[in-house]
Design a protein around this motif. Structure first.
Motif, PDB file in Angstrom:
ATOM      1  N   ALA A  76     121.890 104.362 123.971  1.00 63.00           N
ATOM      2  CA  ALA A  76     122.615 103.847 125.130  1.00 63.00           C
ATOM      3  C   ALA A  76     121.721 103.026 126.043  1.00 63.00           C
ATOM      4  CB  ALA A  76     123.239 105.008 125.901  1.00 63.00           C
ATOM      5  N   ALA A  77     120.431 103.342 126.080  1.00 63.23           N
ATOM      6  CA  ALA A  77     119.508 102.594 126.936  1.00 63.23           C
ATOM      7  C   ALA A  77     119.139 101.240 126.351  1.00 63.23           C
ATOM      8  CB  ALA A  77     118.241 103.421 127.165  1.00 63.23           C
ATOM      9  N   ARG A  78     119.426 101.017 125.065  1.00 61.64           N
ATOM     10  CA  ARG A  78     118.993  99.790 124.394  1.00 61.64           C
ATOM     11  C   ARG A  78     120.134  98.946 123.848  1.00 61.64           C
ATOM     12  NH1 ARG A  78     115.565 103.748 124.238  1.00 61.64           N
ATOM     13  NH2 ARG A  78     113.308 103.392 124.248  1.00 61.64           N
ATOM     14  N   HIS A  79     121.336  99.485 123.795  1.00 57.08           N
ATOM     15  CA  HIS A  79     122.467  98.770 123.220  1.00 57.08           C
ATOM     16  C   HIS A  79     123.690  98.957 124.111  1.00 57.08           C
ATOM     17  CE1 HIS A  79     120.270  98.233 119.391  1.00 57.08           C
ATOM     18  NE2 HIS A  79     119.860  99.474 119.577  1.00 57.08           N
ATOM     19  N   CYS A  80     124.675  98.084 123.910  1.00 56.93           N
ATOM     20  CA  CYS A  80     125.940  98.263 124.612  1.00 56.93           C
ATOM     21  C   CYS A  80     126.638  99.510 124.070  1.00 56.93           C
ATOM     22  CB  CYS A  80     126.818  97.029 124.450  1.00 56.93           C
ATOM     23  SG  CYS A  80     127.422  96.752 122.772  1.00 56.93           S
ATOM     24  N   ALA A  81     127.628  99.999 124.810  1.00 57.94           N
ATOM     25  CA  ALA A  81     128.284 101.251 124.442  1.00 57.94           C
ATOM     26  C   ALA A  81     128.926 101.171 123.059  1.00 57.94           C
ATOM     27  CB  ALA A  81     129.320 101.619 125.494  1.00 57.94           C
ATOM     28  N   SER A  82     129.601 100.052 122.760  1.00 55.48           N
ATOM     29  CA  SER A  82     130.274  99.926 121.462  1.00 55.48           C
ATOM     30  C   SER A  82     129.278  99.924 120.317  1.00 55.48           C
ATOM     31  CB  SER A  82     131.113  98.648 121.438  1.00 55.48           C
ATOM     32  OG  SER A  82     132.154  98.716 122.378  1.00 55.48           O
ATOM     33  N   ARG A  83     128.158  99.207 120.489  1.00 54.36           N
ATOM     34  CA  ARG A  83     127.147  99.154 119.433  1.00 54.36           C
ATOM     35  C   ARG A  83     126.513 100.523 119.226  1.00 54.36           C
ATOM     36  NH1 ARG A  83     126.103  97.152 114.724  1.00 54.36           N
ATOM     37  NH2 ARG A  83     123.906  96.729 114.321  1.00 54.36           N
ATOM     38  N   ALA A  84     126.237 101.223 120.320  1.00 51.67           N
ATOM     39  CA  ALA A  84     125.655 102.558 120.214  1.00 51.67           C
ATOM     40  C   ALA A  84     126.600 103.503 119.496  1.00 51.67           C
ATOM     41  CB  ALA A  84     125.305 103.077 121.602  1.00 51.67           C
ATOM     42  N   CYS A  85     127.895 103.435 119.803  1.00 46.62           N
ATOM     43  CA  CYS A  85     128.870 104.310 119.144  1.00 46.62           C
ATOM     44  C   CYS A  85     128.976 103.993 117.656  1.00 46.62           C
ATOM     45  CB  CYS A  85     130.226 104.166 119.818  1.00 46.62           C
ATOM     46  SG  CYS A  85     130.307 104.902 121.460  1.00 46.62           S
ATOM     47  N   THR A  86     128.892 102.713 117.301  1.00 46.14           N
ATOM     48  CA  THR A  86     128.935 102.344 115.889  1.00 46.14           C
ATOM     49  C   THR A  86     127.770 102.947 115.129  1.00 46.14           C
ATOM     50  OG1 THR A  86     130.073 100.263 116.402  1.00 46.14           O
ATOM     51  CG2 THR A  86     128.939 100.396 114.295  1.00 46.14           C
ATOM     52  N   MET A  87     126.575 102.913 115.735  1.00 47.98           N
ATOM     53  CA  MET A  87     125.404 103.480 115.060  1.00 47.98           C
ATOM     54  C   MET A  87     125.481 104.999 114.994  1.00 47.98           C
ATOM     55  SD  MET A  87     122.124 101.096 115.987  1.00 47.98           S
ATOM     56  CE  MET A  87     122.378 100.836 117.732  1.00 47.98           C
ATOM     57  N   ILE A  88     126.037 105.636 116.023  1.00 47.16           N
ATOM     58  CA  ILE A  88     126.198 107.087 115.978  1.00 47.16           C
ATOM     59  C   ILE A  88     127.194 107.470 114.881  1.00 47.16           C
ATOM     60  CG2 ILE A  88     127.034 109.085 117.270  1.00 47.16           C
ATOM     61  CD1 ILE A  88     125.973 107.706 119.803  1.00 47.16           C
ATOM     62  N   SER A  89     128.258 106.691 114.718  1.00 43.35           N
ATOM     63  CA  SER A  89     129.213 106.960 113.641  1.00 43.35           C
ATOM     64  C   SER A  89     128.561 106.789 112.276  1.00 43.35           C
ATOM     65  CB  SER A  89     130.420 106.027 113.778  1.00 43.35           C
ATOM     66  OG  SER A  89     131.100 106.240 115.000  1.00 43.35           O
ATOM     67  N   SER A  90     127.719 105.756 112.113  1.00 39.79           N
ATOM     68  CA  SER A  90     126.990 105.575 110.854  1.00 39.79           C
ATOM     69  C   SER A  90     126.034 106.739 110.607  1.00 39.79           C
ATOM     70  CB  SER A  90     126.211 104.255 110.886  1.00 39.79           C
ATOM     71  OG  SER A  90     127.087 103.157 111.045  1.00 39.79           O
ATOM     72  N   LEU A  91     125.382 107.197 111.671  1.00 41.86           N
ATOM     73  CA  LEU A  91     124.514 108.362 111.533  1.00 41.86           C
ATOM     74  C   LEU A  91     125.319 109.587 111.121  1.00 41.86           C
ATOM     75  CD1 LEU A  91     121.787 109.781 111.910  1.00 41.86           C
ATOM     76  CD2 LEU A  91     122.356 110.039 114.333  1.00 41.86           C
ATOM     77  N   GLY A  92     126.529 109.723 111.651  1.00 41.96           N
ATOM     78  CA  GLY A  92     127.372 110.843 111.276  1.00 41.96           C
ATOM     79  C   GLY A  92     127.699 110.855 109.795  1.00 41.96           C
ATOM     80  N   ARG A  93     127.931 109.684 109.224  1.00 42.43           N
ATOM     81  CA  ARG A  93     128.216 109.630 107.784  1.00 42.43           C
ATOM     82  C   ARG A  93     127.002 110.075 106.972  1.00 42.43           C
ATOM     83  NH1 ARG A  93     131.267 105.125 109.562  1.00 42.43           N
ATOM     84  NH2 ARG A  93     129.531 103.686 109.316  1.00 42.43           N
ATOM     85  N   LEU A  94     125.802 109.749 107.451  1.00 40.08           N
ATOM     86  CA  LEU A  94     124.602 110.200 106.753  1.00 40.08           C
ATOM     87  C   LEU A  94     124.421 111.709 106.891  1.00 40.08           C
ATOM     88  CD1 LEU A  94     122.046 107.407 107.768  1.00 40.08           C
ATOM     89  CD2 LEU A  94     123.171 107.698 105.565  1.00 40.08           C
ATOM     90  N   LEU A  95     124.737 112.242 108.065  1.00 35.81           N
ATOM     91  CA  LEU A  95     124.577 113.677 108.284  1.00 35.81           C
ATOM     92  C   LEU A  95     125.595 114.506 107.499  1.00 35.81           C
ATOM     93  CD1 LEU A  95     123.941 113.623 112.137  1.00 35.81           C
ATOM     94  CD2 LEU A  95     122.278 114.205 110.362  1.00 35.81           C
ATOM     95  N   GLU A  96     126.669 113.877 107.061  1.00 30.93           N
ATOM     96  CA  GLU A  96     127.727 114.601 106.352  1.00 30.93           C
ATOM     97  C   GLU A  96     127.773 114.278 104.865  1.00 30.93           C
ATOM     98  OE1 GLU A  96     130.897 113.182 108.967  1.00 30.93           O
ATOM     99  OE2 GLU A  96     131.221 115.249 109.634  1.00 30.93           O
ATOM    100  N   ASP A  97     126.748 113.588 104.344  1.00 32.19           N
ATOM    101  CA  ASP A  97     126.815 113.167 102.938  1.00 32.19           C
ATOM    102  C   ASP A  97     126.300 114.222 101.960  1.00 32.19           C
ATOM    103  OD1 ASP A  97     124.105 113.091 103.374  1.00 32.19           O
ATOM    104  OD2 ASP A  97     123.855 110.955 102.953  1.00 32.19           O
ATOM    105  N   GLY A  98     125.908 115.389 102.461  1.00 31.14           N
ATOM    106  CA  GLY A  98     125.489 116.467 101.580  1.00 31.14           C
ATOM    107  C   GLY A  98     124.031 116.453 101.191  1.00 31.14           C
ATOM    108  N   HIS A  99     123.250 115.477 101.641  1.00 28.49           N
ATOM    109  CA  HIS A  99     121.826 115.407 101.336  1.00 28.49           C
ATOM    110  C   HIS A  99     121.023 116.079 102.453  1.00 28.49           C
ATOM    111  CE1 HIS A  99     123.435 112.204  98.717  1.00 28.49           C
ATOM    112  NE2 HIS A  99     122.387 112.473  97.960  1.00 28.49           N
ATOM    113  N   PRO A 100     119.716 116.326 102.206  1.00 30.01           N
ATOM    114  CA  PRO A 100     118.889 116.947 103.255  1.00 30.01           C
ATOM    115  C   PRO A 100     118.881 116.103 104.535  1.00 30.01           C
ATOM    116  CG  PRO A 100     117.763 117.030 101.151  1.00 30.01           C
ATOM    117  CD  PRO A 100     118.972 116.178 100.940  1.00 30.01           C
ATOM    118  N   ASN A 101     118.938 116.785 105.670  1.00 30.01           N
ATOM    119  CA  ASN A 101     119.045 116.091 106.950  1.00 30.01           C
ATOM    120  C   ASN A 101     117.815 116.266 107.831  1.00 30.01           C
ATOM    121  OD1 ASN A 101     121.588 114.988 106.487  1.00 30.01           O
ATOM    122  ND2 ASN A 101     122.657 116.779 107.291  1.00 30.01           N
TER     123      ASN A 101
END
Length: 212
Positions: A76-101
Motif C-alpha cells: 500500500a505504501a508503494r502502489h495504488c490501492a487497486s494494484r496492491a489488491c491485485t498483487m495480494i490476490s495473486s499472492l493468495g493463489r500462490l498460498l492456496e496452490d498446495g505447495h510449500p509456503n
C-alpha cells in the motif's frame, strides 16, 4: 426439478434484490455502493482496501503467513490501492496452490520466466530480504548472463571463440576480486567491455579481412 414450477432448484431460488442507489460517503454522488458506504469508484481507491483484502485472505487460509497483513502495508505504501489488491490476490493463489509456503519457496514460485520477474516477485523479494526471511533471487545474475551471451553471439563467427575467452577472463578476474575483498568489476563494466570487443571483432572481419 421443482414440483409445481418445472424449474430446477437454482432457477427456483428467490433472487436477492439489489440495493437502491444512495449517497456515497466519499464523493457524495447517488450511486450503487461497493463497500463501506462508498461507490465503486471511491471504493477502488480507498486506502484501507489492501488491508481488508489481506485480512479476508488471512481468514480464508488454514495456515496464513504471519507477515501477510504487514506485506499489505508494504504494498500500500508503494502502489495504488487497486494494484496492491491485485498483487495480494495473486499472492493468495500462490498460498492456496498446495505447495510449500515458506518465504523462499513462495518467492521462487512468484518469479515469472523471462527478462522481468514480475511486480509481485519484486515486491516479495524487497519485503522478504529486508526482513531476513528469504535470500535474494538470482534474477539479476540471469539477466547479466543473457546480456553477455547476446554480445558474444553478435560477434563474427570466426572471432567468437576469442570474444568468449575474453568474457570468461573478465568473470574469473571478478571472482578473484571477490575472494580477495578488492573492488570487483560490475556487470555494467563487463557489458561495456564486451560490447567494445564485439565491435572491434566486427571491424577486423568486415574492414581488415582478419578472421583469426
Amino acid at each position: 426439478m421443482q414440483t409445481g414450477t418445472g424449474w430446477c432448484g437454482h432457477c427456483s431460488r428467490i433472487r436477492q434484490s439489489k440495493q437502491p442507489p444512495r449517497e456515497c460517503a466519499g464523493c457524495g454522488q447517488v450511486r450503487r455502493h461497493a463497500g463501506l458506504g462508498l461507490c465503486t469508484a471511491c471504493w477502488q481507491k480507498h486506502p484501507d482496501r489492501p488491508f481488508i483484502t489481506a485480512a479476508n485472505l488471512r481468514d480464508r487460509l488454514a495456515d496464513p503467513p504471519p507477515w501477510l497483513v504487514d506485506f499489505a502495508g508494504h504494498l500500500a505504501a508503494r502502489h495504488c490501492a487497486s494494484r496492491a489488491c491485485t498483487m495480494i490476490s495473486s499472492l493468495g493463489r500462490l498460498l492456496e496452490d498446495g505447495h510449500p509456503n515458506h518465504p523462499q519457496a513462495l518467492l521462487d514460485r512468484a518469479r515469472r520466466p523471462g527478462r522481468s520477474m514480475g511486480s509481485l516477485a519484486r515486491a516479495l523479494e524487497d519485503y522478504l530480504t529486508q526482513r531476513a526471511l528469504a535470500l535474494p533471487t538470482d534474477h539479476a545474475d540471469r539477466l547479466a548472463a543473457g546480456r553477455r551471451r547476446r554480445r558474444i553471439e553478435a560477434a563474427p563467427l570466426p572471432l567468437r571463440p576469442q570474444v568468449q575467452a575474453f568474457s570468461d577472463s573478465l568473470l574469473r578476474a571478478r571472482g578473484r576480486a571477490l575472494r580477495a575483498g578488492t573492488l570487483p568489476r560490475a556487470d555494467i563494466t563487463i557489458d561495456a567491455a564486451l560490447a567494445i570487443v564485439r565491435d572491434f571483432a566486427r571491424f577486423l572481419t568486415d574492414h581488415c579481412g582478419k578472421h583469426d
